[in-house]
Design an enzyme around this catalytic site. Structure first.
Site, PDB file in Angstrom:
ATOM      1  N   TYR A 161      -5.771  -4.848  -4.038  1.00 51.84           N
ATOM      2  CA  TYR A 161      -5.895  -5.856  -3.067  1.00 51.84           C
ATOM      3  C   TYR A 161      -7.418  -6.122  -3.189  1.00 51.84           C
ATOM      4  O   TYR A 161      -8.226  -5.784  -3.938  1.00 51.84           O
ATOM      5  CB  TYR A 161      -5.404  -5.523  -1.837  1.00 51.84           C
ATOM      6  CG  TYR A 161      -4.001  -5.685  -1.752  1.00 51.84           C
ATOM      7  CD1 TYR A 161      -3.059  -6.684  -1.972  1.00 51.84           C
ATOM      8  CD2 TYR A 161      -3.324  -4.350  -1.652  1.00 51.84           C
ATOM      9  CE1 TYR A 161      -1.807  -6.459  -2.135  1.00 51.84           C
ATOM     10  CE2 TYR A 161      -1.958  -4.081  -1.716  1.00 51.84           C
ATOM     11  CZ  TYR A 161      -0.939  -5.315  -1.958  1.00 51.84           C
ATOM     12  OH  TYR A 161       0.207  -5.182  -2.013  1.00 51.84           O
TER      13      TYR A 161
ATOM     14  N   ARG B  12       7.502   6.751   1.995  1.00 49.97           N
ATOM     15  CA  ARG B  12       9.020   6.665   1.929  1.00 49.97           C
ATOM     16  C   ARG B  12       9.653   7.432   2.676  1.00 49.97           C
ATOM     17  O   ARG B  12      10.723   6.892   3.440  1.00 49.97           O
ATOM     18  CB  ARG B  12       9.533   6.354   0.381  1.00 49.97           C
ATOM     19  CG  ARG B  12       8.873   5.178  -0.290  1.00 49.97           C
ATOM     20  CD  ARG B  12       9.072   5.274  -1.804  1.00 49.97           C
ATOM     21  NE  ARG B  12       8.023   6.419  -2.376  1.00 49.97           N
ATOM     22  CZ  ARG B  12       7.672   6.660  -3.759  1.00 49.97           C
ATOM     23  NH1 ARG B  12       8.328   5.875  -4.635  1.00 49.97           N
ATOM     24  NH2 ARG B  12       6.737   7.355  -4.117  1.00 49.97           N
TER      25      ARG B  12
ATOM     26  N   GLN C 189      -4.764  -0.421   9.581  1.00 44.29           N
ATOM     27  CA  GLN C 189      -5.302  -0.640   8.060  1.00 44.29           C
ATOM     28  C   GLN C 189      -5.558  -1.931   7.911  1.00 44.29           C
ATOM     29  O   GLN C 189      -4.703  -2.973   8.176  1.00 44.29           O
ATOM     30  CB  GLN C 189      -3.971  -0.245   7.013  1.00 44.29           C
ATOM     31  CG  GLN C 189      -4.756  -0.290   5.519  1.00 44.29           C
ATOM     32  CD  GLN C 189      -3.789  -0.029   4.881  1.00 44.29           C
ATOM     33  OE1 GLN C 189      -2.623  -0.562   4.538  1.00 44.29           O
ATOM     34  NE2 GLN C 189      -3.915   0.956   3.676  1.00 44.29           N
TER      35      GLN C 189
HETATM   36  C1  FMN Z   1       7.770  -0.214   1.131  1.00 45.06           C
HETATM   37  C2  FMN Z   1       6.370   0.351   1.025  1.00 45.06           C
HETATM   38  C3  FMN Z   1       5.075  -0.399   1.783  1.00 45.06           C
HETATM   39  C4  FMN Z   1       3.948  -0.030   1.536  1.00 45.06           C
HETATM   40  N1  FMN Z   1       3.020  -0.439   2.189  1.00 45.06           N
HETATM   41  C5  FMN Z   1       1.676  -0.091   2.313  1.00 45.06           C
HETATM   42  C6  FMN Z   1       0.831  -0.859   2.886  1.00 45.06           C
HETATM   43  O1  FMN Z   1       1.016  -1.658   3.772  1.00 45.06           O
HETATM   44  N2  FMN Z   1      -0.582  -0.321   2.547  1.00 45.06           N
HETATM   45  C7  FMN Z   1      -0.991   0.853   1.760  1.00 45.06           C
HETATM   46  O2  FMN Z   1      -2.230   1.174   1.581  1.00 45.06           O
HETATM   47  N3  FMN Z   1       0.101   1.063   1.032  1.00 45.06           N
HETATM   48  C8  FMN Z   1       1.288   0.891   0.967  1.00 45.06           C
HETATM   49  N4  FMN Z   1       2.397   1.558   0.537  1.00 45.06           N
HETATM   50  C9  FMN Z   1       2.079   2.674  -0.216  1.00 45.06           C
HETATM   51  C10 FMN Z   1       2.272   3.857   0.684  1.00 45.06           C
HETATM   52  O3  FMN Z   1       1.188   4.070   1.517  1.00 45.06           O
HETATM   53  C11 FMN Z   1       2.235   5.422  -0.191  1.00 45.06           C
HETATM   54  O4  FMN Z   1       0.920   5.483  -0.773  1.00 45.06           O
HETATM   55  C12 FMN Z   1       3.354   5.328  -1.306  1.00 45.06           C
HETATM   56  O5  FMN Z   1       4.732   5.051  -0.713  1.00 45.06           O
HETATM   57  C13 FMN Z   1       3.472   6.917  -1.938  1.00 45.06           C
HETATM   58  O6  FMN Z   1       3.850   7.716  -1.026  1.00 45.06           O
HETATM   59  P1  FMN Z   1       5.261   8.428  -0.873  1.00 45.06           P
HETATM   60  O7  FMN Z   1       5.467   9.085  -2.115  1.00 45.06           O
HETATM   61  O8  FMN Z   1       5.331   9.355   0.306  1.00 45.06           O
HETATM   62  O9  FMN Z   1       6.177   7.191  -0.595  1.00 45.06           O
HETATM   63  C14 FMN Z   1       3.741   1.016   0.696  1.00 45.06           C
HETATM   64  C15 FMN Z   1       4.754   1.781  -0.010  1.00 45.06           C
HETATM   65  C16 FMN Z   1       6.073   1.296   0.094  1.00 45.06           C
HETATM   66  C17 FMN Z   1       7.227   2.059  -0.348  1.00 45.06           C
END
Ligand code: FMN
Length: 345
Positions: free
Chosen positions: A180, A315, A101
């Protein structure tokens, strides 16, 4: 007509087939070394998750001036490329596929990362809030990028894509989401430019399209993550929807690997007349990745209904290195807790 399920293969074009439709979402872990080089522990962490159909790496910097958090990896030095090589080798040995990414934080940063200078962004508009992990630091006002800096940054995205290929990645995902830098061009509250990069949906999308064109010269598989609903680091403006209506239609003329929604909980927004995934699906006719709060059941229903082609899981993958086999065997995953971010399990 066949009904697709989570465990059906999917063809992303250009000879790239994924073993299943579960994507490991990009997840920043801030575990690179102080030169922002991926470590052996990161190779082991990603290697343990290689049974996902596709892993998208944590957000990875295209240039030093893109940094906004400590110890996030880069793809702009030789050592970083070598660090990622050990990661992609491990993922491939274990049968997986992985995209990098590509990221620049823009104004979601602080002068401590830039030798005391303000970070750069489309426009000099203050971001309110505190810098994560630096409780006493507030974000501030970035400086507006010059056109020469825009040119240089487009090149940086291209170089990082070439480096991703060298590092053995199967493709890249352009990080156009979550407030971003690229997303800052796409929203009215963060883009007040009056040159050819601001003032209308076409001009606000121009930076993104130039990045897509440049990156596509370097690597065959290019995905894109977008946040049509401003939900983090950006304030909503009623004019934003017209920008995304325009750019999603334009994306139909590009051969991207996919468009991926960037949202924490994929719930309906009135102004989008549906969820982020439904809105993307409505305008974009290529492969769509849904994300935001899905579990095995809701993910499978999305695929069976044809509402998305792949589902990114965030997560739960932090908490469960064996998430895919748990889903396959209908075992309950361990619930995610923020304290789990301390270690790479
Ligand atoms: C600890 C953490 C770090 C994340 N880092 C990124 C990232 O580097 N790039 C990005 O596009 N989204 C990032 N996200 C968002 C996740 O990719 C995802 O969209 C979000 O957690 C919702 O999905 P989930 O409900 O399955 O966790 C991050 C989320 C969390 C919780």
């Amino acid at each position: 007509m066949s009904i697709e399920t989570l465990f059906d293969k999917v063809d992303l074009g250009n000879n790239l087939t994924l073993n299943n439709r579960i994507v490991m979402a990009p997840l920043t872990r801030s575990k690179s070394d102080d030169e922002l080089v991926p470590t052996e522990a990161m190779a082991a962490y990603y290697g343990r998750r290689a049974d996902a159909g596709l892993i998208i790496s944590e957000a990875t910097l295209v240039a030093a001036d893109g940094q906004g958090y400590p110890n996030t990896p880069g793809l702009y030095t030789e050592a970083q490329v070598e660090g990622w090589q050990q990661v992609t080798q491990r993922v491939h040995q274990n049968g997986g596929k992985m995209f990098a990414q590509l990221w620049h934080t823009g104004r979601v940063s602080h002068s401590i990362f830039h030798d005391g200078q303000p970070p750069m962004a489309p426009s000099a508009i203050e971001l309110h809030g505190r810098v994560p992990r630096y409780a006493d630091l507030e974000y501030g006002t970035p400086r507006a990028m010059t056109e020469a800096e825009i040119e240089r940054l487009i090149e940086d995205f291209g170089t990082a894509a070439a480096n991703a290929k060298k590092a053995g990645f199967d493709g890249v995902e352009i990080h156009g989401a979550n407030g971003y830098l690229i997303d800052q061009f796409l929203h009215w509250s963060t883009n007040h430019r009056d040159d050819s990069y601001g003032g209308s949906p076409e001009k606000m999308s121009r930076f993104l399209f130039r990045v897509i064109d440049r990156v596509s010269k370097e690597i065959a598989h290019v995905g894109l993550r977008l946040s049509p609903a401003a939900y983090i680091h950006i304030e909503h403006d009623a004019r934003d929807k017209a920008v995304f209506d325009y750019l999603l239609e334009q994306l139909n003329n590009y051969s991207l690997s996919y468009v991926h929604g960037g949202i924490f909980n994929d719930e309906p927004f009135d102004h989008l007349q549906g969820t982020v995934t439904q809105y993307i699906r409505h305008h974009y006719r290529g492969t769509v990745i849904a994300s935001g709060g899905y579990d095995a059941k809701s993910a499978n229903s999305m695929i069976v209904a044809g509402d998305a082609d792949l589902i990114a899981i965030g997560r739960p993958f932090i908490a469960n290195p064996d998430y895919v086999s748990k889903v396959r065997n209908q075992q309950q995953p361990v619930p995610y807790e923020e304290s789990m971010l301390a270690e790479l399990i």
